[in-house]
Design a protein around this motif. Structure first.
Motif, PDB file in Angstrom:
ATOM      1  N   ARG A  60       0.876  -1.287  -0.023  1.00  0.00           N
ATOM      2  CA  ARG A  60       0.072   0.210   0.045  1.00  0.00           C
ATOM      3  C   ARG A  60       0.493   1.259  -0.118  1.00  0.00           C
ATOM      4  O   ARG A  60       0.245   2.357   0.125  1.00  0.00           O
ATOM      5  N   LYS A  61       2.207   1.309   0.273  1.00  0.00           N
ATOM      6  CA  LYS A  61       2.972   2.249   0.157  1.00  0.00           C
ATOM      7  C   LYS A  61       2.805   3.146   1.517  1.00  0.00           C
ATOM      8  O   LYS A  61       3.512   4.241   1.547  1.00  0.00           O
ATOM      9  N   LEU A  62       1.839   2.729   2.388  1.00  0.00           N
ATOM     10  CA  LEU A  62       1.882   3.614   3.806  1.00  0.00           C
ATOM     11  C   LEU A  62       1.136   2.692   4.741  1.00  0.00           C
ATOM     12  O   LEU A  62       0.482   1.632   4.329  1.00  0.00           O
ATOM     13  N   LYS A  63       1.449   2.789   5.873  1.00  0.00           N
ATOM     14  CA  LYS A  63       0.771   2.119   6.948  1.00  0.00           C
ATOM     15  C   LYS A  63       0.836   2.772   8.294  1.00  0.00           C
ATOM     16  O   LYS A  63       1.697   3.635   8.581  1.00  0.00           O
ATOM     17  N   GLU A  64      -0.317   2.720   8.931  1.00  0.00           N
ATOM     18  CA  GLU A  64      -0.598   3.481  10.213  1.00  0.00           C
ATOM     19  C   GLU A  64      -0.485   2.544  11.409  1.00  0.00           C
ATOM     20  O   GLU A  64      -1.125   1.318  11.148  1.00  0.00           O
ATOM     21  N   SER A  65       0.414   2.692  12.216  1.00  0.00           N
ATOM     22  CA  SER A  65       0.457   1.813  13.391  1.00  0.00           C
ATOM     23  C   SER A  65       0.693   2.585  14.634  1.00  0.00           C
ATOM     24  O   SER A  65       0.995   3.819  14.492  1.00  0.00           O
ATOM     25  N   GLY A  66       1.240   1.930  15.898  1.00  0.00           N
ATOM     26  CA  GLY A  66       1.811   2.502  16.931  1.00  0.00           C
ATOM     27  C   GLY A  66       2.841   3.191  16.502  1.00  0.00           C
ATOM     28  O   GLY A  66       3.821   2.773  15.924  1.00  0.00           O
ATOM     29  N   ASP A  67       3.432   4.154  17.338  1.00  0.00           N
ATOM     30  CA  ASP A  67       4.611   4.847  17.274  1.00  0.00           C
ATOM     31  C   ASP A  67       5.703   4.106  17.564  1.00  0.00           C
ATOM     32  O   ASP A  67       6.682   4.061  16.617  1.00  0.00           O
ATOM     33  N   ASP A  68       5.845   3.188  18.384  1.00  0.00           N
ATOM     34  CA  ASP A  68       6.930   2.223  18.702  1.00  0.00           C
ATOM     35  C   ASP A  68       7.097   1.253  17.763  1.00  0.00           C
ATOM     36  O   ASP A  68       7.975   0.838  17.559  1.00  0.00           O
ATOM     37  N   TRP A  69       5.948   0.724  17.241  1.00  0.00           N
ATOM     38  CA  TRP A  69       5.916  -0.211  16.358  1.00  0.00           C
ATOM     39  C   TRP A  69       6.422   0.077  14.756  1.00  0.00           C
ATOM     40  O   TRP A  69       6.948  -0.610  14.183  1.00  0.00           O
ATOM     41  N   ALA A  70       6.147   1.308  14.572  1.00  0.00           N
ATOM     42  CA  ALA A  70       6.663   1.850  13.311  1.00  0.00           C
ATOM     43  C   ALA A  70       7.887   1.942  13.196  1.00  0.00           C
ATOM     44  O   ALA A  70       8.603   1.843  12.049  1.00  0.00           O
ATOM     45  N   SER A  71       8.727   2.082  14.502  1.00  0.00           N
ATOM     46  CA  SER A  71      10.358   2.118  14.005  1.00  0.00           C
ATOM     47  C   SER A  71      10.887   0.766  13.952  1.00  0.00           C
ATOM     48  O   SER A  71      11.791   0.475  13.303  1.00  0.00           O
ATOM     49  N   PHE A  72      10.087  -0.289  14.393  1.00  0.00           N
ATOM     50  CA  PHE A  72      10.316  -1.770  13.890  1.00  0.00           C
ATOM     51  C   PHE A  72      10.249  -1.727  12.352  1.00  0.00           C
ATOM     52  O   PHE A  72      11.219  -2.410  11.871  1.00  0.00           O
ATOM     53  N   VAL A  73       9.038  -1.445  11.842  1.00  0.00           N
ATOM     54  CA  VAL A  73       8.663  -1.677  10.511  1.00  0.00           C
ATOM     55  C   VAL A  73       9.689  -0.709   9.519  1.00  0.00           C
ATOM     56  O   VAL A  73       9.988  -1.132   8.767  1.00  0.00           O
ATOM     57  N   ALA A 128      -2.348  11.635  15.107  1.00  0.00           N
ATOM     58  CA  ALA A 128      -3.075  11.794  16.417  1.00  0.00           C
ATOM     59  C   ALA A 128      -3.106  10.624  17.121  1.00  0.00           C
ATOM     60  O   ALA A 128      -2.705   9.375  16.627  1.00  0.00           O
ATOM     61  N   HIS A 129      -3.508  10.537  18.487  1.00  0.00           N
ATOM     62  CA  HIS A 129      -3.555   9.645  19.426  1.00  0.00           C
ATOM     63  C   HIS A 129      -4.769   8.834  18.906  1.00  0.00           C
ATOM     64  O   HIS A 129      -5.681   9.254  18.515  1.00  0.00           O
ATOM     65  N   ARG A 130      -4.414   7.559  19.356  1.00  0.00           N
ATOM     66  CA  ARG A 130      -5.440   6.376  19.180  1.00  0.00           C
ATOM     67  C   ARG A 130      -6.742   6.377  19.946  1.00  0.00           C
ATOM     68  O   ARG A 130      -6.525   6.972  21.325  1.00  0.00           O
ATOM     69  N   LYS A 131      -8.056   6.590  19.492  1.00  0.00           N
ATOM     70  CA  LYS A 131      -9.104   6.834  20.526  1.00  0.00           C
ATOM     71  C   LYS A 131      -9.211   6.020  21.560  1.00  0.00           C
ATOM     72  O   LYS A 131      -9.883   6.482  22.564  1.00  0.00           O
ATOM     73  N   GLY A 132      -9.122   4.413  21.426  1.00  0.00           N
ATOM     74  CA  GLY A 132      -9.539   3.637  22.354  1.00  0.00           C
ATOM     75  C   GLY A 132      -8.601   3.889  23.819  1.00  0.00           C
ATOM     76  O   GLY A 132      -9.184   3.993  24.809  1.00  0.00           O
ATOM     77  N   MET A 160       0.236   7.581  17.680  1.00  0.00           N
ATOM     78  CA  MET A 160      -0.030   6.561  16.334  1.00  0.00           C
ATOM     79  C   MET A 160       1.056   7.458  15.298  1.00  0.00           C
ATOM     80  O   MET A 160       1.527   8.614  15.618  1.00  0.00           O
ATOM     81  N   ALA A 161       1.593   6.561  14.372  1.00  0.00           N
ATOM     82  CA  ALA A 161       2.383   7.166  13.650  1.00  0.00           C
ATOM     83  C   ALA A 161       2.121   6.538  12.045  1.00  0.00           C
ATOM     84  O   ALA A 161       1.536   5.311  12.147  1.00  0.00           O
ATOM     85  N   ARG A 162       2.441   7.003  10.886  1.00  0.00           N
ATOM     86  CA  ARG A 162       2.148   6.613   9.851  1.00  0.00           C
ATOM     87  C   ARG A 162       3.531   6.588   9.031  1.00  0.00           C
ATOM     88  O   ARG A 162       4.166   7.361   9.085  1.00  0.00           O
ATOM     89  N   ILE A 163       3.870   5.463   8.509  1.00  0.00           N
ATOM     90  CA  ILE A 163       5.395   5.074   7.890  1.00  0.00           C
ATOM     91  C   ILE A 163       4.684   5.058   6.276  1.00  0.00           C
ATOM     92  O   ILE A 163       4.020   4.277   6.093  1.00  0.00           O
ATOM     93  N   GLU A 164       5.564   5.801   5.508  1.00  0.00           N
ATOM     94  CA  GLU A 164       5.075   5.627   4.275  1.00  0.00           C
ATOM     95  C   GLU A 164       6.522   5.827   3.487  1.00  0.00           C
ATOM     96  O   GLU A 164       7.727   6.041   3.842  1.00  0.00           O
ATOM     97  N   LEU A 165       6.519   5.389   2.122  1.00  0.00           N
ATOM     98  CA  LEU A 165       7.425   5.500   1.084  1.00  0.00           C
ATOM     99  C   LEU A 165       7.683   6.789   0.490  1.00  0.00           C
ATOM    100  O   LEU A 165       6.693   7.483   0.319  1.00  0.00           O
TER     101      LEU A 165
END
Length: 119
Positions: free
Chosen positions: A32-45, A102-106, A111-116
């Motif tokens: 998809r050329k972009l992915k939204e996930s948690g901030d710390d998880w985005a650093s792994f990806v 923005a912060h996750r609602k629940g 949250m962070a977006r990682i993109e190419l």
């Protein structure tokens, strides 16, 4: 005596489950050329995605087989080597970027977006 570990562990998941989750996230990023996930998880990806794109730049059979261990889907591997690899062929590095959103609602997690990056 305290045991010091020189690598990051995300949560307390078993190592094989952690690796497979990172591979799935990288596959989604390639598709998809972009992915939204948690901030710390985005650093792994981020790290895994950079390494895969570097392999795709080489375009050799050996690089394709190494990337196939991480992507697991032929369609995603084809897209990685036919579209994304040649696109970044002249770039020295820095193929992806992490943008804070923005912060996750629940649970209020960052949250962070990682993109190419587009050339």
């Amino acid at each position: 005596m305290k045991l010091y570990v020189d690598h990051d562990r995300y949560g307390e998941a078993p190592q094989f489950a952690l690796v497979e989750a990172v591979h799935n996230s990288v596959r989604d990023l390639v598709r998809r050329k972009l992915k939204e996930s948690g901030d710390d998880w985005a650093s792994f990806v981020f790290g895994s995605g950079e390494k895969l794109i570097t392999k795709a730049r080489a375009g050799t059979l050996h690089a394709r087989r190494l990337a196939g261990k991480h992507v697991h889907k032929r369609e995603a591997a084809d897209k990685l080597f036919q579209e994304i690899g040649p696109k970044f062929a002249t770039r020295a590095g820095g193929y992806t970027r992490i943008l804070k959103i923005a912060h996750r609602k629940g649970d209020g997690a960052e949250m962070a977006r990682i993109e190419l990056i587009e050339n």
